[in-house]
Design a protein around this motif. Structure first.
Motif, PDB file in Angstrom:
ATOM      1  N   THR A 156       0.821  -1.214   0.000  1.00 11.05           N
ATOM      2  CA  THR A 156       0.000   0.000   0.000  1.00 11.05           C
ATOM      3  C   THR A 156       0.852   1.259   0.000  1.00 11.05           C
ATOM      4  OG1 THR A 156      -1.843  -1.107   1.123  1.00 11.05           O
ATOM      5  CG2 THR A 156      -1.750   1.289   1.277  1.00 11.05           C
ATOM      6  N   TRP A 157       1.933   1.284   0.786  1.00 11.66           N
ATOM      7  CA  TRP A 157       2.780   2.481   0.813  1.00 11.66           C
ATOM      8  C   TRP A 157       3.372   2.765  -0.566  1.00 11.66           C
ATOM      9  CZ3 TRP A 157       1.997   5.803   4.280  1.00 11.66           C
ATOM     10  CH2 TRP A 157       1.801   5.482   5.624  1.00 11.66           C
ATOM     11  N   GLU A 158       3.789   1.721  -1.263  1.00 10.57           N
ATOM     12  CA  GLU A 158       4.356   1.923  -2.598  1.00 10.57           C
ATOM     13  C   GLU A 158       3.283   2.346  -3.594  1.00 10.57           C
ATOM     14  OE1 GLU A 158       7.839  -0.940  -3.509  1.00 10.57           O
ATOM     15  OE2 GLU A 158       6.549  -2.048  -2.128  1.00 10.57           O
ATOM     16  N   ARG A 159       2.057   1.837  -3.445  1.00 11.59           N
ATOM     17  CA  ARG A 159       0.973   2.277  -4.332  1.00 11.59           C
ATOM     18  C   ARG A 159       0.632   3.739  -4.099  1.00 11.59           C
ATOM     19  NH1 ARG A 159      -0.988  -2.936  -3.674  1.00 11.59           N
ATOM     20  NH2 ARG A 159      -2.182  -2.388  -1.807  1.00 11.59           N
ATOM     21  N   LEU A 160       0.587   4.148  -2.832  1.00 10.19           N
ATOM     22  CA  LEU A 160       0.325   5.562  -2.543  1.00 10.19           C
ATOM     23  C   LEU A 160       1.411   6.449  -3.141  1.00 10.19           C
ATOM     24  CD1 LEU A 160      -0.817   5.331   1.200  1.00 10.19           C
ATOM     25  CD2 LEU A 160      -2.264   5.727  -0.795  1.00 10.19           C
ATOM     26  N   LEU A 161       2.666   6.006  -3.029  1.00  9.08           N
ATOM     27  CA  LEU A 161       3.774   6.774  -3.618  1.00  9.08           C
ATOM     28  C   LEU A 161       3.613   6.883  -5.125  1.00  9.08           C
ATOM     29  CD1 LEU A 161       6.531   8.170  -3.281  1.00  9.08           C
ATOM     30  CD2 LEU A 161       7.598   5.908  -3.411  1.00  9.08           C
ATOM     31  N   GLN A 162       3.211   5.793  -5.777  1.00  8.75           N
ATOM     32  CA  GLN A 162       3.027   5.818  -7.231  1.00  8.75           C
ATOM     33  C   GLN A 162       1.876   6.736  -7.639  1.00  8.75           C
ATOM     34  OE1 GLN A 162       2.507   1.677  -8.083  1.00  8.75           O
ATOM     35  NE2 GLN A 162       4.696   1.226  -8.101  1.00  8.75           N
ATOM     36  N   GLN A 163       0.808   6.757  -6.872  1.00  6.50           N
ATOM     37  CA  GLN A 163      -0.326   7.609  -7.215  1.00  6.50           C
ATOM     38  C   GLN A 163       0.013   9.094  -7.060  1.00  6.50           C
ATOM     39  OE1 GLN A 163      -2.942   6.621  -8.664  1.00  6.50           O
ATOM     40  NE2 GLN A 163      -2.726   4.403  -8.399  1.00  6.50           N
ATOM     41  N   ILE A 164       0.767   9.437  -6.025  1.00  9.09           N
ATOM     42  CA  ILE A 164       1.200  10.828  -5.864  1.00  9.09           C
ATOM     43  C   ILE A 164       2.162  11.208  -6.988  1.00  9.09           C
ATOM     44  CG2 ILE A 164       2.445  12.420  -4.369  1.00  9.09           C
ATOM     45  CD1 ILE A 164      -0.362  11.740  -3.420  1.00  9.09           C
ATOM     46  N   GLN A 165       3.025  10.278  -7.391  1.00  2.00           N
ATOM     47  CA  GLN A 165       3.908  10.525  -8.535  1.00  2.00           C
ATOM     48  C   GLN A 165       3.100  10.715  -9.810  1.00  2.00           C
ATOM     49  OE1 GLN A 165       6.390   7.059  -8.452  1.00  2.00           O
ATOM     50  NE2 GLN A 165       7.803   7.877  -6.918  1.00  2.00           N
ATOM     51  N   ALA A 166       2.027   9.931  -9.967  1.00  3.22           N
ATOM     52  CA  ALA A 166       1.188  10.053 -11.158  1.00  3.22           C
ATOM     53  C   ALA A 166       0.537  11.430 -11.233  1.00  3.22           C
ATOM     54  CB  ALA A 166       0.119   8.964 -11.163  1.00  3.22           C
ATOM     55  N   ALA A 167       0.073  11.941 -10.077  1.00  6.49           N
ATOM     56  CA  ALA A 167      -0.517  13.278 -10.061  1.00  6.49           C
ATOM     57  C   ALA A 167       0.507  14.342 -10.426  1.00  6.49           C
ATOM     58  CB  ALA A 167      -1.121  13.562  -8.684  1.00  6.49           C
ATOM     59  N   ALA A 168       1.742  14.181  -9.948  1.00  5.94           N
ATOM     60  CA  ALA A 168       2.800  15.137 -10.297  1.00  5.94           C
ATOM     61  C   ALA A 168       3.152  15.047 -11.775  1.00  5.94           C
ATOM     62  CB  ALA A 168       4.029  14.888  -9.427  1.00  5.94           C
ATOM     63  N   ASP A 169       3.166  13.817 -12.317  1.00  8.44           N
ATOM     64  CA  ASP A 169       3.496  13.643 -13.735  1.00  8.44           C
ATOM     65  C   ASP A 169       2.408  14.242 -14.616  1.00  8.44           C
ATOM     66  OD1 ASP A 169       5.121  12.646 -15.860  1.00  8.44           O
ATOM     67  OD2 ASP A 169       3.718  10.994 -16.114  1.00  8.44           O
ATOM     68  N   ALA A 170       1.147  14.105 -14.200  1.00  6.37           N
ATOM     69  CA  ALA A 170       0.047  14.692 -14.979  1.00  6.37           C
ATOM     70  C   ALA A 170       0.155  16.217 -15.027  1.00  6.37           C
ATOM     71  CB  ALA A 170      -1.290  14.271 -14.382  1.00  6.37           C
ATOM     72  N   ALA A 171       0.708  16.807 -13.965  1.00  6.60           N
ATOM     73  CA  ALA A 171       0.915  18.263 -13.931  1.00  6.60           C
ATOM     74  C   ALA A 171       2.266  18.664 -14.508  1.00  6.60           C
ATOM     75  CB  ALA A 171       0.785  18.764 -12.497  1.00  6.60           C
ATOM     76  N   ASP A 172       2.991  17.692 -15.118  1.00  7.68           N
ATOM     77  CA  ASP A 172       4.296  17.934 -15.730  1.00  7.68           C
ATOM     78  C   ASP A 172       5.284  18.505 -14.713  1.00  7.68           C
ATOM     79  OD1 ASP A 172       6.088  17.793 -17.794  1.00  7.68           O
ATOM     80  OD2 ASP A 172       5.622  19.787 -18.592  1.00  7.68           O
TER      81      ASP A 172
END
Length: 308
Positions: free
Chosen positions: A73-89
């Motif tokens: 779960t901790w790694e999934r949360l990290l990936q989702q926050i990274q995904a939000a940052a990537d979507a905002a470039d």
């Protein structure tokens, strides 16, 4: 709100990705209170029993951290926050790779040698339904003594090595835990391959950085691996490798390409390590299980992403 707790803005960024209750185990304690307790322990390195009362029962906080470390779960949360940052470039995909030694406290030794039990009975519902998960739930590794738990012996005692990749803004992208004596080059492929940043919409997760830099991995197999993946490398040639190539004459081939200006920015991974080790439970390992320590490092990385 105490020092180090999630702010309202940070909580709103994290809340949509948190695991949903399966409604079979009664009412669960508030996620925010428990996460603040986990982050307090990660930041201060305090023993679980000594958590302040405002975080609720210490056993609840400890057990949820263990479960979230075991099922990814901790790694999934990290990936989702990274995904939000990537979507905002907001991710700089010029990546640097390195490792750091973590001294293991005496409390980190002594884990049982048999493998840990299964996480959930057959037929149980997933812990995080409908969250666009990328990191697959897995049986936690370990159960093989000190080596199986990522503990290595040296003259100074037990040590653990934390291998990581960092983006150009000094934020961890992937983390791997190995025994302290493990060579850096053995983990050069697993660390970049563990980068998985999901897309905000349909599409495969992004796994490939724009470039990779670090002199530690200056050898032909590492360069060939990056070339096969289509990743530009910025790795200087070591003096002994250059001398061996020149001795071969024309058979030695051309010198590898090297961008000196780009290489000046490789200290981003060193600064990322400094940020991670501001968390005392990462700077010194207190967790007996390797997968729990990986969860501790992922929780520290998550706070870096939320606060950068």
């Amino acid at each position: 709100m105490g020092r180090g707790d999630l702010s309202d803005a940070e909580w709103e960024r994290l809340r949509p990705f948190l695991p949903a209750s399966n409604r079979r185990c009664g009412r669960r304690r508030d996620h925010r209170q428990v996460i603040d307790g986990i982050l307090h322990r990660v930041r201060t390195g305090v023993q679980w029993r000594d958590l302040p009362e405002r975080f609720g029962p210490w056993k609840t906080v400890c057990e949820r951290h263990r479960l979230w470390s075991a099922d990814g779960t901790w790694e999934r949360l990290l990936q989702q926050i990274q995904a939000a940052a990537d979507a905002a470039d907001e991710i700089d995909w010029n990546v640097a790779v390195d490792s750091t030694i973590v001294r293991a406290h005496q409390h980190a030794a002594g884990a049982h040698t048999e493998p840990p039990p299964a996480l959930a009975p057959k037929g149980a519902e997933p812990r995080t339904p409908g969250r666009n998960a990328v990191a697959e739930p897995r049986r936690p590794p370990g159960g093989g003594g000190a080596r199986g738990e990522g503990l290595g012996r040296s003259r100074g005692g037990f040590t653990t090595k934390l291998h990581l990749s960092a983006d150009g803004r000094c934020r961890p992208l992937s983390l791997i835990v190995t025994p302290g004596q493990r060579a850096d080059r053995t983990q050069f492929k697993p660390v970049p391959e563990k980068i998985r940043v999901p897309k905000a919409g349909p599409g495969r997760p992004r796994k490939r950085p724009d470039s990779v830099a670090d002199k530690t991995y200056s050898n032909r197999p590492c360069r060939e691996y990056l070339r096969r993946r289509g990743v530009r490398h910025t790795i200087p040639e070591k003096t002994d490798s250059q001398a061996a190539r020149l001795r071969k004459g024309s058979r030695g081939g051309r010198p590898p390409g090297f961008d000196e200006e780009r290489y000046k920015k490789r200290n981003t991974v060193e600064r990322t390590i400094n940020r991670l080790k501001q968390h005392r439970a990462v700077a010194t390992r207190y967790d007996k299980r390797g997968y729990v320590f990986l969860g501790t490092a992922a929780a520290a990385a998550l706070t870096i992403w939320l606060r950068t």
